[in-house]
Design a protein around this motif. Structure first.
Motif, mmCIF file in Angstrom:
data_model
loop_
_atom_site.group_PDB
_atom_site.id
_atom_site.type_symbol
_atom_site.label_atom_id
_atom_site.label_comp_id
_atom_site.label_asym_id
_atom_site.label_seq_id
_atom_site.Cartn_x
_atom_site.Cartn_y
_atom_site.Cartn_z
ATOM 1 N N ILE A 25 0.837 -1.286 -0.014
ATOM 2 C CA ILE A 25 0.013 0.031 -0.090
ATOM 3 C C ILE A 25 0.796 1.323 -0.097
ATOM 4 N N THR A 26 1.894 1.389 0.661
ATOM 5 C CA THR A 26 2.674 2.634 0.798
ATOM 6 C C THR A 26 3.555 2.753 -0.351
ATOM 7 N N GLN A 27 3.893 1.502 -1.119
ATOM 8 C CA GLN A 27 4.585 1.848 -2.431
ATOM 9 C C GLN A 27 3.626 2.403 -3.491
ATOM 10 N N THR A 28 2.277 1.823 -3.257
ATOM 11 C CA THR A 28 1.548 2.227 -4.307
ATOM 12 C C THR A 28 1.159 3.723 -4.145
ATOM 13 N N LEU A 29 0.979 4.232 -3.015
ATOM 14 C CA LEU A 29 0.655 5.370 -2.800
ATOM 15 C C LEU A 29 1.853 6.369 -3.153
ATOM 16 N N GLU A 30 2.951 6.082 -2.695
ATOM 17 C CA GLU A 30 4.177 6.801 -3.163
ATOM 18 C C GLU A 30 4.272 6.821 -4.580
ATOM 19 N N ASN A 31 4.081 5.750 -5.374
ATOM 20 C CA ASN A 31 4.317 5.829 -6.833
ATOM 21 C C ASN A 31 3.065 6.722 -7.453
ATOM 22 N N ALA A 32 1.843 6.710 -6.986
ATOM 23 C CA ALA A 32 0.697 7.595 -7.198
ATOM 24 C C ALA A 32 0.905 9.089 -7.121
ATOM 25 N N ILE A 33 1.722 9.396 -5.899
ATOM 26 C CA ILE A 33 2.034 10.751 -6.031
ATOM 27 C C ILE A 33 2.918 11.246 -6.748
ATOM 28 N N LYS A 34 4.035 10.420 -7.077
ATOM 29 C CA LYS A 34 5.043 10.733 -7.775
ATOM 30 C C LYS A 34 4.620 11.110 -9.536
ATOM 31 N N SER A 35 3.836 9.841 -9.851
ATOM 32 C CA SER A 35 3.264 10.075 -11.040
ATOM 33 C C SER A 35 1.988 10.797 -11.461
ATOM 34 N N HIS A 37 -0.931 10.354 -10.156
ATOM 35 C CA HIS A 37 -2.080 9.431 -10.439
ATOM 36 C C HIS A 37 -2.986 9.243 -9.076
ATOM 37 N N LEU A 38 -2.806 10.081 -8.237
ATOM 38 C CA LEU A 38 -3.466 10.033 -6.694
ATOM 39 C C LEU A 38 -5.026 10.496 -6.890
ATOM 40 N N ALA A 39 -5.642 9.519 -6.508
ATOM 41 C CA ALA A 39 -7.439 9.698 -6.569
ATOM 42 C C ALA A 39 -7.662 10.821 -5.746
ATOM 43 N N GLN A 40 -8.871 11.539 -5.773
ATOM 44 C CA GLN A 40 -9.255 12.772 -4.924
ATOM 45 C C GLN A 40 -9.941 12.087 -3.791
ATOM 46 N N ALA A 41 -10.526 10.788 -3.745
ATOM 47 C CA ALA A 41 -11.298 10.121 -2.567
ATOM 48 C C ALA A 41 -10.648 8.925 -2.313
ATOM 49 N N LEU A 42 -10.156 8.700 -1.231
ATOM 50 C CA LEU A 42 -9.380 7.479 -0.887
ATOM 51 C C LEU A 42 -10.237 6.834 0.230
ATOM 52 N N LEU A 43 -10.057 5.417 0.556
ATOM 53 C CA LEU A 43 -10.835 4.814 1.447
ATOM 54 C C LEU A 43 -9.873 3.926 2.001
ATOM 55 N N PRO A 154 -23.157 1.853 -0.435
ATOM 56 C CA PRO A 154 -22.215 1.328 -1.599
ATOM 57 C C PRO A 154 -22.108 2.944 -2.504
ATOM 58 N N THR A 155 -22.968 3.750 -2.590
ATOM 59 C CA THR A 155 -22.634 4.914 -3.339
ATOM 60 C C THR A 155 -21.413 5.744 -3.008
ATOM 61 N N ILE A 156 -20.961 5.648 -1.678
ATOM 62 C CA ILE A 156 -19.824 6.145 -1.015
ATOM 63 C C ILE A 156 -18.702 5.208 -1.555
ATOM 64 N N LEU A 157 -18.861 4.007 -1.391
ATOM 65 C CA LEU A 157 -17.669 3.171 -1.895
ATOM 66 C C LEU A 157 -17.372 3.282 -3.392
ATOM 67 N N SER A 158 -18.243 3.248 -4.235
ATOM 68 C CA SER A 158 -18.106 3.359 -5.560
ATOM 69 C C SER A 158 -17.429 4.533 -6.148
ATOM 70 N N GLN A 161 -11.220 5.354 -4.210
ATOM 71 C CA GLN A 161 -10.047 4.112 -4.415
ATOM 72 C C GLN A 161 -9.768 3.491 -3.237
ATOM 73 N N ILE A 162 -10.065 2.029 -3.043
ATOM 74 C CA ILE A 162 -10.263 1.368 -1.852
ATOM 75 C C ILE A 162 -8.779 0.799 -1.615
ATOM 76 N N PHE A 163 -8.201 0.897 -0.585
ATOM 77 C CA PHE A 163 -7.146 0.262 -0.050
ATOM 78 C C PHE A 163 -7.221 -0.630 1.130
ATOM 79 N N ASP A 164 -7.139 -1.965 1.020
ATOM 80 C CA ASP A 164 -7.381 -2.914 2.007
ATOM 81 C C ASP A 164 -5.922 -3.169 2.800
ATOM 82 N N PHE A 165 -6.097 -2.605 4.150
ATOM 83 C CA PHE A 165 -4.964 -2.907 5.081
ATOM 84 C C PHE A 165 -5.022 -4.229 5.586
ATOM 85 N N LYS A 166 -3.774 -4.989 5.577
ATOM 86 C CA LYS A 166 -3.898 -6.518 6.121
ATOM 87 C C LYS A 166 -3.435 -6.600 7.777
ATOM 88 N N ARG A 167 -3.561 -7.348 8.297
ATOM 89 C CA ARG A 167 -3.191 -7.641 9.706
ATOM 90 C C ARG A 167 -1.591 -7.888 9.629
#
Length: 295
Positions: A25-35, A37-43, A154-158, A161-167
């Motif tokens: 997740i952290t690598q995805t976010l870093e790459n999104a900022i650099k390129s 490509h970061l969405a304006q709404a993240l969950l 569901p209208t909020i989820l749609s 951009q959803i990031f599922d954090f793991k245990r």
């Protein structure tokens, strides 16, 4: 005397590199900022204590740092707005954000809104938030965090951009506790840290709270005995004894030992589940029958 700061706050990550167990997740976010490509709404969703709010705060700071000329002494804290939806879950709180979001930031490129425990918002608040979340101003980014994604409509989820954090894995947690123990000058046995990591059940914040508690009990020497005594967990010698009795077929002494374990207040189901991992499924079925008979 200096005030005590709990380890969960003292060692809270300040950069994505410091975040434990969420590299994808952290690598995805870093790459999104650099390129760009970061969405304006993240969950950010996942179990408690795995780094959702921490990553949201790091991301909020990093967005403006990467968006243009940046001085290391510059503070973008006033561009970050946090709302605890557990205690501010009414439609009036969301309307306040909707009114604020129209005003562009005075310094930096983005205003970041972090809404923690977003599943606690009322239906009216969700509905008031829909339009802004779907078409936010170009200078606004919303980061929503929750432990219960299924409670979000569901209208909020749609719209997110959803990031599922793991245990957090036991190994990663143990290594993190080991680094903290070294920094604090605590002589900690690795097996003691392993027990703490297992007891935390995937939540890094819980492991740090347990670590602080056990250190208060044992001082600078963190031993297996101190951890098992303070956390009220069965030590390995008991499991070895029970395993030997099972393999020897000594049922009378096995029942006596099992009764002693229950008399000490330990949960029978938890004890049997650990034995399942040690002995295998067939023995688990037999011990489950024994537990039902004994109770």
């Amino acid at each position: 005397m200096e005030p005590f700061i709990v380890s969960a706050r003292k060692y809270r990550p300040e950069t994505f590199e410091d975040v434990v167990g969420q590299r994808a997740i952290t690598q995805t976010l870093e790459n999104a900022i650099k390129s760009n490509h970061l969405a304006q709404a993240l969950l950010f969703t996942g179990p408690r204590g795995v780094g959702k709010t921490t990553c949201a705060r790091i991301l909020a700071k990093k967005i403006n740092q990467e968006s243009g000329d940046y001085s290391p002494d510059e503070d973008f804290a006033f561009n970050i707005f946090e709302l605890d939806a557990a205690s501010n879950n009414g439609v009036e709180h969301i309307r306040s954000i909707v009114d604020q979001v129209r005003i562009p930031p005075q310094v930096g490129k983005y205003k970041v809104y972090i809404i923690d425990e977003v599943h606690m918002l009322s239906n009216a608040a969700f509905n008031a938030f829909l339009k802004t979340l779907e078409e936010p101003p170009s200078h606004a980014i919303f980061i929503l965090a929750t432990t219960e994604k299924h409670k979000i409509i569901p209208t909020i989820l749609s719209r997110c951009q959803i990031f599922d954090f793991k245990r957090i894995t036991v190994g990663a947690m143990r290594d993190h506790l080991k680094r903290i123990a070294q920094q604090e000058g605590i002589n900690a046995e690795e097996e003691a840290l392993q027990i703490i990591a297992q007891k935390a059940d995937g939540a890094l914040r819980d492991s740090l709270s347990i670590f602080d508690r056990v250190v208060s009990f044992s001082g600078k020497d963190l031993t297996v005995q101190a951890v098992t005594e303070n956390l009220n967990v069965l030590d390995r010698d008991t499991y070895f004894k029970v395993t030997d009795l099972i393999l020897d077929g000594d049922i009378p002494n096995l029942l006596v030992t099992y009764d002693e374990i229950l008399a000490k207040g330990f949960d029978g189901h938890h004890f049997i589940s650990v034995l399942q991992a040690i002995l295998g499924t067939s023995w688990f079925v037999k011990m489950s029958a024994l537990y039902s008979f004994w109770n």
